[in-house]
Design an enzyme around this catalytic site. Sequence first.
Site, PDB file in Angstrom:
ATOM      1  N   LYS A 171      -3.525 -15.007   9.595  1.00  0.00           N
ATOM      2  CA  LYS A 171      -2.703 -13.925  10.590  1.00  0.00           C
ATOM      3  C   LYS A 171      -2.131 -14.830  11.786  1.00  0.00           C
ATOM      4  CE  LYS A 171      -4.926  -9.816   9.127  1.00  0.00           C
ATOM      5  NZ  LYS A 171      -3.584  -9.308   8.501  1.00  0.00           N
TER       6      LYS A 171
ATOM      7  N   TYR B  25       0.793  -1.167   0.022  1.00  0.00           N
ATOM      8  CA  TYR B  25      -0.145  -0.106  -0.063  1.00  0.00           C
ATOM      9  C   TYR B  25       0.933   1.335  -0.089  1.00  0.00           C
ATOM     10  CZ  TYR B  25      -2.965  -3.664   1.348  1.00  0.00           C
ATOM     11  OH  TYR B  25      -3.884  -4.829   1.532  1.00  0.00           O
TER      12      TYR B  25
ATOM     13  N   ASP C  81     -15.223 -15.039   7.561  1.00  0.00           N
ATOM     14  CA  ASP C  81     -13.636 -14.827   7.456  1.00  0.00           C
ATOM     15  C   ASP C  81     -13.346 -14.189   8.870  1.00  0.00           C
ATOM     16  OD1 ASP C  81     -11.301 -13.564   7.122  1.00  0.00           O
ATOM     17  OD2 ASP C  81     -11.814 -12.066   5.335  1.00  0.00           O
TER      18      ASP C  81
ATOM     19  N   TYR D 226     -13.499  -6.189   4.167  1.00  0.00           N
ATOM     20  CA  TYR D 226     -12.159  -6.555   3.618  1.00  0.00           C
ATOM     21  C   TYR D 226     -11.816  -8.045   3.730  1.00  0.00           C
ATOM     22  CZ  TYR D 226      -7.439  -6.640   3.061  1.00  0.00           C
ATOM     23  OH  TYR D 226      -6.203  -6.897   2.458  1.00  0.00           O
TER      24      TYR D 226
END
Length: 428
Positions: free
Chosen positions: A277, A19, A248, A147
């Site tokens: 993660k 990003y 998710d 997201y």
Amino acid sequence: MASRDDLVARDRRCVMHPYAAPISSAPLFAVDRAEGVRLTLADGRELVDGMSSWWAAIHGYGHPALTAAVSAQLERMSHVMFGGLTHAPAVELCEALVALTPEPLTRVFLADSGSVSVEVAIKLALQFFLARGQPEKRRLVSVLGGYHGDTFGAMAVTDPVNGMHHLFRGALAQHLFAAAPGPAFDAPWSPEALGSMAALLEEHAREVAAVILEPIVQGAGGMRFYHPRYLRELRALCDRHDVLLILDEIATGFGRSGELFGCQHAGVAPDIMCLGKSLTGGTMTLAATLCAEHVAETIAGHEPRVFMHGPTFMGNPLACSAALASIRLLLESPWRARVSAIEAQLRRELAPCRALEPVADVRVLGAIGVVELKRPVDMARVQPAFVERGVWLRPFGKLVYTMPPYIIEPADLSRITQAIAGVLSELG
């Protein structure tokens, strides 16, 4: 050891960062080592880590149990293809995940990253209905403010308007989006909150394979916490309309929200769940997609009878060993008490930020503290200001937030909250 200035200069000549502009002069800090909750920069400064390396390092850095697990596995086998072969770390990890997650989830597909686990979840849902002879059910419903990752399938179910992937909108599969879930986590329940989702499913159920969303916490799409009853009502809607529910849990899994998994706040089970993660405690990249037995049986019972996905590094033994060690470490620790203590301290110490002029909202859930601003963060100004105060935070958009490792001590957490208040008070 390379100097900080030399390393940053070399980085700027060839490295692209997430990003960020491909050619950038944005603030950049060279890390020499990480231990516990501290990052040591190449120039010797120590920073208290308030990000858990994008929410993954829940046990902090360099934990001996994780290091020992990876070292022991490295001596036996670093990697072997998973096609036609298996090994103990993968089998034991999948058994552990089935035991930990809600009861209907019985099958585990191991992948490389969270985004890939979302791709796998989408393909499972689509192949499930192909196997049932319903090829028309090939669209998904997601929610605004969500997201799910940076690969193309994941981008296609991420917020299409305000999300970070709007540039690719014309190239993505076209799915359906309901209003962001609500109301807020601790607000009174309102039946109207499900109106947009209910209307979409009522109209499009014949062509919808699955609903996908993050349970309770919308992460990188806005750090919003929504009411558990929304999930309970959504589960019933999906059942009524013959639609699979994909949750998710990449950011929420393994205790971050105060429950082991976000969906447990609502007492619901999905048909498909994505994990990533903190699965390995931040040591290595690994993700998992779990599905209910009926999903697996349906795919296995119809041509081509195989699930069409297979990452090269699927089931990597090093990553599986790290994940097993991380799960055992978490379950043997007082993680729930630690997360509760972090939540209480964040609520207490971030509350004064509400009085600051730039601040629009302050919210906390589990080991997540969020200060939302009225205007986007000036990263060129704010990032170095946090480093000068001895903490590592990575704001985005209008959000300054922290997701610290669970092992953080109160004094270090106070350093983070004081830095947030101090930097924001200087913005004016």
